[in-house]
Design a protein around this motif. Structure first.
Motif, PDB file in Angstrom:
ATOM      1  N   ARG A 104       0.841  -1.207   0.000  1.00 34.65           N
ATOM      2  CA  ARG A 104       0.000   0.000   0.000  1.00 34.65           C
ATOM      3  C   ARG A 104       0.870   1.249   0.000  1.00 34.65           C
ATOM      4  N   MET A 105       1.910   1.279   0.800  1.00 34.42           N
ATOM      5  CA  MET A 105       2.781   2.449   0.851  1.00 34.42           C
ATOM      6  C   MET A 105       3.498   2.652  -0.484  1.00 34.42           C
ATOM      7  N   HIS A 159       9.147   6.880   6.567  1.00 36.80           N
ATOM      8  CA  HIS A 159      10.582   6.769   6.267  1.00 36.80           C
ATOM      9  C   HIS A 159      11.322   6.111   7.426  1.00 36.80           C
ATOM     10  N   GLN A 160      11.053   6.563   8.624  1.00 39.17           N
ATOM     11  CA  GLN A 160      11.752   6.026   9.788  1.00 39.17           C
ATOM     12  C   GLN A 160      11.330   4.586  10.096  1.00 39.17           C
ATOM     13  N   TYR A 161      10.109   4.247   9.776  1.00 42.93           N
ATOM     14  CA  TYR A 161       9.625   2.882  10.013  1.00 42.93           C
ATOM     15  C   TYR A 161      10.340   1.878   9.115  1.00 42.93           C
ATOM     16  N   TYR A 162      10.697   2.321   7.902  1.00 46.96           N
ATOM     17  CA  TYR A 162      11.265   1.414   6.911  1.00 46.96           C
ATOM     18  C   TYR A 162      12.773   1.553   6.693  1.00 46.96           C
ATOM     19  N   ILE A 163      13.397   2.570   7.220  1.00 45.34           N
ATOM     20  CA  ILE A 163      14.775   2.892   6.845  1.00 45.34           C
ATOM     21  C   ILE A 163      15.763   1.773   7.193  1.00 45.34           C
ATOM     22  N   GLN A 170      13.733  -0.359   2.536  1.00 49.93           N
ATOM     23  CA  GLN A 170      14.740   0.698   2.465  1.00 49.93           C
ATOM     24  C   GLN A 170      14.647   1.460   1.150  1.00 49.93           C
ATOM     25  N   ALA A 171      14.323   0.753   0.071  1.00 48.00           N
ATOM     26  CA  ALA A 171      14.164   1.423  -1.223  1.00 48.00           C
ATOM     27  C   ALA A 171      13.003   2.406  -1.176  1.00 48.00           C
ATOM     28  N   ALA A 173      11.898   3.915   1.513  1.00 50.31           N
ATOM     29  CA  ALA A 173      12.352   5.042   2.344  1.00 50.31           C
ATOM     30  C   ALA A 173      13.170   6.021   1.516  1.00 50.31           C
ATOM     31  N   GLY A 174      13.973   5.511   0.610  1.00 50.11           N
ATOM     32  CA  GLY A 174      14.760   6.382  -0.257  1.00 50.11           C
ATOM     33  C   GLY A 174      13.894   7.212  -1.186  1.00 50.11           C
ATOM     34  N   ARG A 175      12.836   6.623  -1.707  1.00 47.62           N
ATOM     35  CA  ARG A 175      11.916   7.371  -2.584  1.00 47.62           C
ATOM     36  C   ARG A 175      11.181   8.455  -1.801  1.00 47.62           C
ATOM     37  N   ILE A 176      10.824   8.149  -0.562  1.00 49.46           N
ATOM     38  CA  ILE A 176      10.194   9.161   0.291  1.00 49.46           C
ATOM     39  C   ILE A 176      11.157  10.305   0.546  1.00 49.46           C
TER      40      ILE A 176
END
Length: 440
Positions: A104-105, A159-163, A170-171, A173-176
């Motif tokens: 979903r994200m 971002h912090q949840y996935y970093i 992580q990918a 998070a990078g797009r965010i």
């Protein structure tokens, strides 16, 4: 015979005593179960009720099926920011699997990468099927910096949840991080003024002419503008624009309760002013040179709201210690920013007001939650409590607004675990911005 009669009487008395015991009531739901029930239902507004192409929050969901023209597939920027945090909490609680949550994200971020932006800032509304802007008003058809800040508050928590997660997480998070870096906060200073402007339109330019001063719901916008690693505003923009060189400080009392800040246009504002900026920004022990404690300030704003409703100067039916809460919501005549003063009080209770204040007034907010839950289907639907109601007018519309539902789920989670506060506050850019502006 006498012995049998005495035994029967004793049994009847014991049975009567057991029925009267509070511990024996099978229908009383615990506080934890009540909160989880409401959080899960409200989460579903943003999960099951999401616009299917974008994955973002529908501006409104009307269970009665009656919508404004061309409004059923409209998604909202600020409400989606709140909804992203509600979904994140749902993922963490296992309402959906981590894999489902990531998918979903990813859909949401893919939409945001191609949707209309204006100097990096998103509009108030889009059409969810195309990503094109839907004007919020004739001249409000471009960037909305406040709504963008609400969205970025949610994205930075994601971002912090996935970093530190899987490669796929992580990918994402990078797009965010790329979306975050592309917001040009400095552009919205309107030719380098020491204030941030709310709107800009490619067609009408700065004609909306809305410089943002405090205090209202927009504190998070100034903090994120200072936090940006690419387009950071100077600290003077906060001190001269938001705080107006200290004029934001205005100690006064409302309902015999102290406030330290000046509230734009009123002595005490609607309760969304205590919610929107603090869904990710943790007010606990937070202070700056203008406010000695944001948690206490927002708690007092909530207590003023409750005290006004208990005093109930306009004698509305239903107002009281277990039924209070004035904020912007649907109203008996359209939409209104209800507030604790007689000119802005229309006899309408908005459940989001008290429920989203649970972090400030847990005992009082739970009283309202339990009272409303006891009202049943009249105020409770598939996505949590409906947006607003009036007992005086016998008005109980079965309608929802994203920007009111989101704070309920987010603040319930913050009260239970502090999850969204921990995530947002852990972002290094956020910490840089707070330090830059003198927050402690």
């Amino acid at each position: 015979m006498k012995t049998q009669y005495s035994l029967l009487l004793l049994l009847l008395l014991l049975g009567f005593t057991q029925c009267k015991s509070p511990a024996a009531k099978p229908d009383r739901i615990s506080d934890e179960a009540l909160m989880d029930t409401l959080q899960r239902r409200t989460f579903n507004y943003f999960w099951e009720g999401a616009e299917p192409n974008s994955g973002l929050a529908c501006e409104r969901i009307h269970i009665d099926g009656i919508y404004p023209e061309d409004d059923q597939n409209v998604v909202t920027t600020g409400g989606s920011g709140f909804g992203i945090m509600a979904v994140l909490a749902g993922i963490d609680r296992g309402y959906v699997t981590r894999e489902e949550g990531l998918a979903r994200m990813e859909r949401i971020v893919s939409f945001l990468e191609t949707a209309d932006r204006f100097h990096g800032a998103y509009p108030h509304w889009w059409f969810g099927d195309t990503g094109r802007v839907k004007p919020f008003g004739q001249k409000d058809n471009g960037g909305d910096l406040v709504e963008t800040a609400f969205l970025m508050q949610g994205l930075l928590a994601v971002h912090q949840y996935y970093i530190n997660g899987s490669p796929a997480e992580q990918a994402l998070a990078g797009r965010i991080d790329t979306l975050w870096r592309e917001v040009d906060w400095n552009f919205y200073r309107r030719n380098d003024q020491n204030v941030l402007y709310w709107h800009w339109s490619p067609e009408y330019g700065w004609e909306m002419n809305f410089p943002v001063h405090g205090y209202n719901e927009c504190l998070i916008m100034y903090i994120l503008a200072a936090a940006s690693p690419t387009h950071s505003i100077p600290a003077t923009v906060y001190h001269e624009g938001w705080a107006e060189k200290g004029a934001i400080v205005d100690p006064h009392k409302v309902e015999d309760i102290e406030l330290h800040l000046r509230y734009q246009g009123c002595e005490a504002g609607p309760l969304f002013w205590a919610h929107y900026s603090f869904l990710g920004l943790d007010p606990t022990n937070l202070s700056d040179k203008y406010c000695p404690g944001y948690f206490n300030e927002m708690r007092n704003l909530t207590l003023i709201n409750r005290a006004y409703c208990i005093r109930n100067p306009k004698q509305w039916k239903g107002f009281g210690p277990d039924c209070w809460g004035l904020t912007a919501s649907y109203s008996v005549n359209g939409y209104s920013a209800h507030a604790p003063n007689e000119s802005a009080d229309h006899g309408v209770i908005s459940p989001t007001a008290a429920l989203s204040s649970i972090v400030y007034t847990p005992e009082y907010s739970l009283e309202v939650m339990r009272y409303l839950y006891g009202m049943g289907d009249k105020v409770l639907g598939p996505y949590g409590f409906y947006d607003a109601f009036s007992e005086t007018e016998d008005w109980y519309p079965k309608r929802y607004l994203a920007i009111d539902q989101g704070p309920i789920a987010v603040m319930i989670e913050n009260y239970r675990t502090g999850l969204l506060w921990k995530l947002f506050m852990s972002h290094p850019d956020v910490q840089t911005g707070l330090k830059k502006l003198g927050f402690k």
